[in-house]
Design a protein around this motif. Structure first.
Motif, PDB file in Angstrom:
ATOM      1  N   PHE A  79      37.890  26.192  36.831  1.00  0.00           N
ATOM      2  CA  PHE A  79      37.432  27.566  36.755  1.00  0.00           C
ATOM      3  C   PHE A  79      35.912  27.538  36.834  1.00  0.00           C
ATOM      4  O   PHE A  79      35.243  27.090  35.911  1.00  0.00           O
ATOM      5  N   ALA A  80      35.362  27.962  37.971  1.00  0.00           N
ATOM      6  CA  ALA A  80      33.916  27.969  38.200  1.00  0.00           C
ATOM      7  C   ALA A  80      33.366  29.338  37.780  1.00  0.00           C
ATOM      8  O   ALA A  80      33.837  30.370  38.245  1.00  0.00           O
ATOM      9  N   VAL A  81      32.390  29.327  36.908  1.00  0.00           N
ATOM     10  CA  VAL A  81      31.883  30.553  36.280  1.00  0.00           C
ATOM     11  C   VAL A  81      30.547  30.945  36.909  1.00  0.00           C
ATOM     12  O   VAL A  81      29.501  30.409  36.543  1.00  0.00           O
ATOM     13  N   TYR A  82      30.584  31.867  37.847  1.00  0.00           N
ATOM     14  CA  TYR A  82      29.372  32.358  38.504  1.00  0.00           C
ATOM     15  C   TYR A  82      28.973  33.698  37.886  1.00  0.00           C
ATOM     16  O   TYR A  82      29.064  34.752  38.506  1.00  0.00           O
ATOM     17  N   ARG A  83      28.533  33.592  36.644  1.00  0.00           N
ATOM     18  CA  ARG A  83      28.032  34.739  35.884  1.00  0.00           C
ATOM     19  C   ARG A  83      26.754  34.292  35.191  1.00  0.00           C
ATOM     20  O   ARG A  83      26.507  33.099  35.055  1.00  0.00           O
ATOM     21  N   ARG A  84      25.993  35.257  34.715  1.00  0.00           N
ATOM     22  CA  ARG A  84      24.788  34.915  33.946  1.00  0.00           C
ATOM     23  C   ARG A  84      25.196  34.149  32.689  1.00  0.00           C
ATOM     24  O   ARG A  84      26.283  34.341  32.140  1.00  0.00           O
TER      25      ARG A  84
ATOM     26  N   GLU B 233      32.415  34.305  27.624  1.00  0.00           N
ATOM     27  CA  GLU B 233      33.646  35.109  27.715  1.00  0.00           C
ATOM     28  C   GLU B 233      34.582  34.534  28.776  1.00  0.00           C
ATOM     29  O   GLU B 233      35.797  34.422  28.564  1.00  0.00           O
ATOM     30  N   SER B 234      34.026  34.145  29.911  1.00  0.00           N
ATOM     31  CA  SER B 234      34.837  33.556  30.981  1.00  0.00           C
ATOM     32  C   SER B 234      35.373  32.188  30.593  1.00  0.00           C
ATOM     33  O   SER B 234      36.520  31.849  30.900  1.00  0.00           O
ATOM     34  N   VAL B 235      34.568  31.402  29.914  1.00  0.00           N
ATOM     35  CA  VAL B 235      35.023  30.089  29.447  1.00  0.00           C
ATOM     36  C   VAL B 235      36.185  30.265  28.474  1.00  0.00           C
ATOM     37  O   VAL B 235      37.185  29.550  28.559  1.00  0.00           O
ATOM     38  N   ASP B 236      36.078  31.225  27.583  1.00  0.00           N
ATOM     39  CA  ASP B 236      37.169  31.484  26.638  1.00  0.00           C
ATOM     40  C   ASP B 236      38.444  31.899  27.364  1.00  0.00           C
ATOM     41  O   ASP B 236      39.550  31.514  26.962  1.00  0.00           O
ATOM     42  N   GLU B 237      38.302  32.655  28.436  1.00  0.00           N
ATOM     43  CA  GLU B 237      39.462  33.049  29.233  1.00  0.00           C
ATOM     44  C   GLU B 237      40.097  31.816  29.878  1.00  0.00           C
ATOM     45  O   GLU B 237      41.321  31.685  29.913  1.00  0.00           O
ATOM     46  N   ALA B 238      39.269  30.903  30.365  1.00  0.00           N
ATOM     47  CA  ALA B 238      39.784  29.662  30.968  1.00  0.00           C
ATOM     48  C   ALA B 238      40.536  28.828  29.935  1.00  0.00           C
ATOM     49  O   ALA B 238      41.592  28.262  30.220  1.00  0.00           O
ATOM     50  N   ILE B 239      40.004  28.775  28.720  1.00  0.00           N
ATOM     51  CA  ILE B 239      40.674  28.056  27.633  1.00  0.00           C
ATOM     52  C   ILE B 239      42.032  28.695  27.355  1.00  0.00           C
ATOM     53  O   ILE B 239      43.044  28.010  27.230  1.00  0.00           O
ATOM     54  N   ALA B 240      42.052  30.020  27.280  1.00  0.00           N
ATOM     55  CA  ALA B 240      43.279  30.756  26.935  1.00  0.00           C
ATOM     56  C   ALA B 240      44.403  30.540  27.944  1.00  0.00           C
ATOM     57  O   ALA B 240      45.571  30.498  27.560  1.00  0.00           O
TER      58      ALA B 240
ATOM     59  N   LEU C  28      30.229  25.212  35.198  1.00  0.00           N
ATOM     60  CA  LEU C  28      29.146  26.186  35.119  1.00  0.00           C
ATOM     61  C   LEU C  28      28.053  25.710  36.080  1.00  0.00           C
ATOM     62  O   LEU C  28      27.521  24.614  35.909  1.00  0.00           O
ATOM     63  N   PRO C  29      27.729  26.501  37.108  1.00  0.00           N
ATOM     64  CA  PRO C  29      26.802  26.039  38.140  1.00  0.00           C
ATOM     65  C   PRO C  29      25.352  26.012  37.666  1.00  0.00           C
ATOM     66  O   PRO C  29      25.044  26.355  36.524  1.00  0.00           O
ATOM     67  N   LEU C  30      24.478  25.612  38.572  1.00  0.00           N
ATOM     68  CA  LEU C  30      23.054  25.528  38.273  1.00  0.00           C
ATOM     69  C   LEU C  30      22.552  26.797  37.603  1.00  0.00           C
ATOM     70  O   LEU C  30      22.827  27.906  38.072  1.00  0.00           O
ATOM     71  N   GLY C  31      21.847  26.618  36.507  1.00  0.00           N
ATOM     72  CA  GLY C  31      21.249  27.737  35.802  1.00  0.00           C
ATOM     73  C   GLY C  31      22.170  28.470  34.856  1.00  0.00           C
ATOM     74  O   GLY C  31      21.720  29.333  34.109  1.00  0.00           O
ATOM     75  N   VAL C  32      23.449  28.173  34.882  1.00  0.00           N
ATOM     76  CA  VAL C  32      24.394  28.811  33.961  1.00  0.00           C
ATOM     77  C   VAL C  32      24.634  27.816  32.824  1.00  0.00           C
ATOM     78  O   VAL C  32      25.339  26.829  32.988  1.00  0.00           O
ATOM     79  N   ILE C  33      24.013  28.109  31.682  1.00  0.00           N
ATOM     80  CA  ILE C  33      24.055  27.184  30.551  1.00  0.00           C
ATOM     81  C   ILE C  33      24.477  27.933  29.301  1.00  0.00           C
ATOM     82  O   ILE C  33      23.855  28.929  28.916  1.00  0.00           O
ATOM     83  N   ASP C  34      25.558  27.483  28.703  1.00  0.00           N
ATOM     84  CA  ASP C  34      26.040  28.012  27.433  1.00  0.00           C
ATOM     85  C   ASP C  34      26.634  26.829  26.670  1.00  0.00           C
ATOM     86  O   ASP C  34      27.807  26.490  26.846  1.00  0.00           O
ATOM     87  N   GLU C  35      25.789  26.203  25.864  1.00  0.00           N
ATOM     88  CA  GLU C  35      26.204  25.003  25.128  1.00  0.00           C
ATOM     89  C   GLU C  35      27.407  25.273  24.222  1.00  0.00           C
ATOM     90  O   GLU C  35      28.325  24.455  24.147  1.00  0.00           O
TER      91      GLU C  35
ATOM     92  N   GLY D 148      33.351  35.870  39.544  1.00  0.00           N
ATOM     93  CA  GLY D 148      32.155  36.419  40.152  1.00  0.00           C
ATOM     94  C   GLY D 148      32.176  36.335  41.664  1.00  0.00           C
ATOM     95  O   GLY D 148      31.215  36.740  42.321  1.00  0.00           O
ATOM     96  N   LEU D 149      33.255  35.844  42.240  1.00  0.00           N
ATOM     97  CA  LEU D 149      33.345  35.708  43.695  1.00  0.00           C
ATOM     98  C   LEU D 149      33.742  37.047  44.319  1.00  0.00           C
ATOM     99  O   LEU D 149      34.827  37.564  44.065  1.00  0.00           O
ATOM    100  N   SER D 150      32.837  37.580  45.125  1.00  0.00           N
ATOM    101  CA  SER D 150      33.107  38.806  45.876  1.00  0.00           C
ATOM    102  C   SER D 150      32.951  38.502  47.356  1.00  0.00           C
ATOM    103  O   SER D 150      32.570  37.395  47.747  1.00  0.00           O
ATOM    104  N   ASP D 151      33.227  39.490  48.173  1.00  0.00           N
ATOM    105  CA  ASP D 151      33.146  39.318  49.621  1.00  0.00           C
ATOM    106  C   ASP D 151      31.715  39.551  50.121  1.00  0.00           C
ATOM    107  O   ASP D 151      31.497  40.197  51.131  1.00  0.00           O
ATOM    108  N   ASN D 152      30.750  39.011  49.398  1.00  0.00           N
ATOM    109  CA  ASN D 152      29.342  39.138  49.755  1.00  0.00           C
ATOM    110  C   ASN D 152      28.803  37.758  50.121  1.00  0.00           C
ATOM    111  O   ASN D 152      28.529  36.941  49.239  1.00  0.00           O
ATOM    112  N   PRO D 153      28.617  37.489  51.414  1.00  0.00           N
ATOM    113  CA  PRO D 153      28.177  36.162  51.829  1.00  0.00           C
ATOM    114  C   PRO D 153      26.747  35.821  51.397  1.00  0.00           C
ATOM    115  O   PRO D 153      26.312  34.679  51.550  1.00  0.00           O
TER     116      PRO D 153
END
Length: 139
Positions: free
Chosen positions: A77-82, A88-95, A103-110, A25-30
């Motif tokens: 692997f820091a996941v900055y997605r809803r 899906e991103s966590v599964d990619e990190a596992i793979a 998973l940062p503040l507010g990103v919760i997927d037990e 989720g990292l883009s060149d948007n400060p």
């Protein structure tokens, strides 16, 4: 949320020892939180890798459209997605065998956090790297 996804020892170890952090989720948007957190970790000597469909160069680092394209080992692997997209991103990190997911503040997927833990990855969820760094000024 289970305490083990906010374990103080894991957080300290990742902030201190992990050198390569990929940010989905990292883009060149400060204006985005991912940009702020990546810049903060980079300023503290960490290697950051942007992972975003646009595959932009961000903060001087080459971007990749997926974690699978990253040609080096990723410590965290820091996941900055809803939350609903984080699994899906966590599964990619596992793979790809990442060492940890954050998973940062507010990103919760037990369920995704549990899959990562079951696969042997360290997991931090609903925590901000910048806040955690500030709480541990001695790093």
């Amino acid at each position: 949320m289970e305490k083990r996804f906010a374990d103080d020892d894991v957080i300290k170890r990742l902030l201190h020892e992990a050198q390569t952090w990929a940010f989905v989720g990292l883009s060149d948007n400060p204006e985005r939180t991912a940009y702020d957190q990546a810049r903060l970790l980079q300023a503290r000597g960490k290697r950051i890798i942007p992972v975003h469909p646009a595959a932009e160069t961000v903060l001087g680092e080459t971007g990749y459209s997926s974690l699978a394209e990253v040609p080096e080992k990723v410590d965290v692997f820091a996941v900055y997605r809803r939350s609903e997209l984080a699994g899906e991103s966590v599964d990619e990190a596992i793979a790809i065998g990442a060492g940890a997911v954050w998973l940062p503040l507010g990103v919760i997927d037990e369920a995704a956090a549990q899959r990562a833990a079951d696969a042997g990855l360290d997991v931090v969820m609903d925590r901000c790297p910048g806040v955690e760094w500030a709480l541990r000024r001695g790093l």
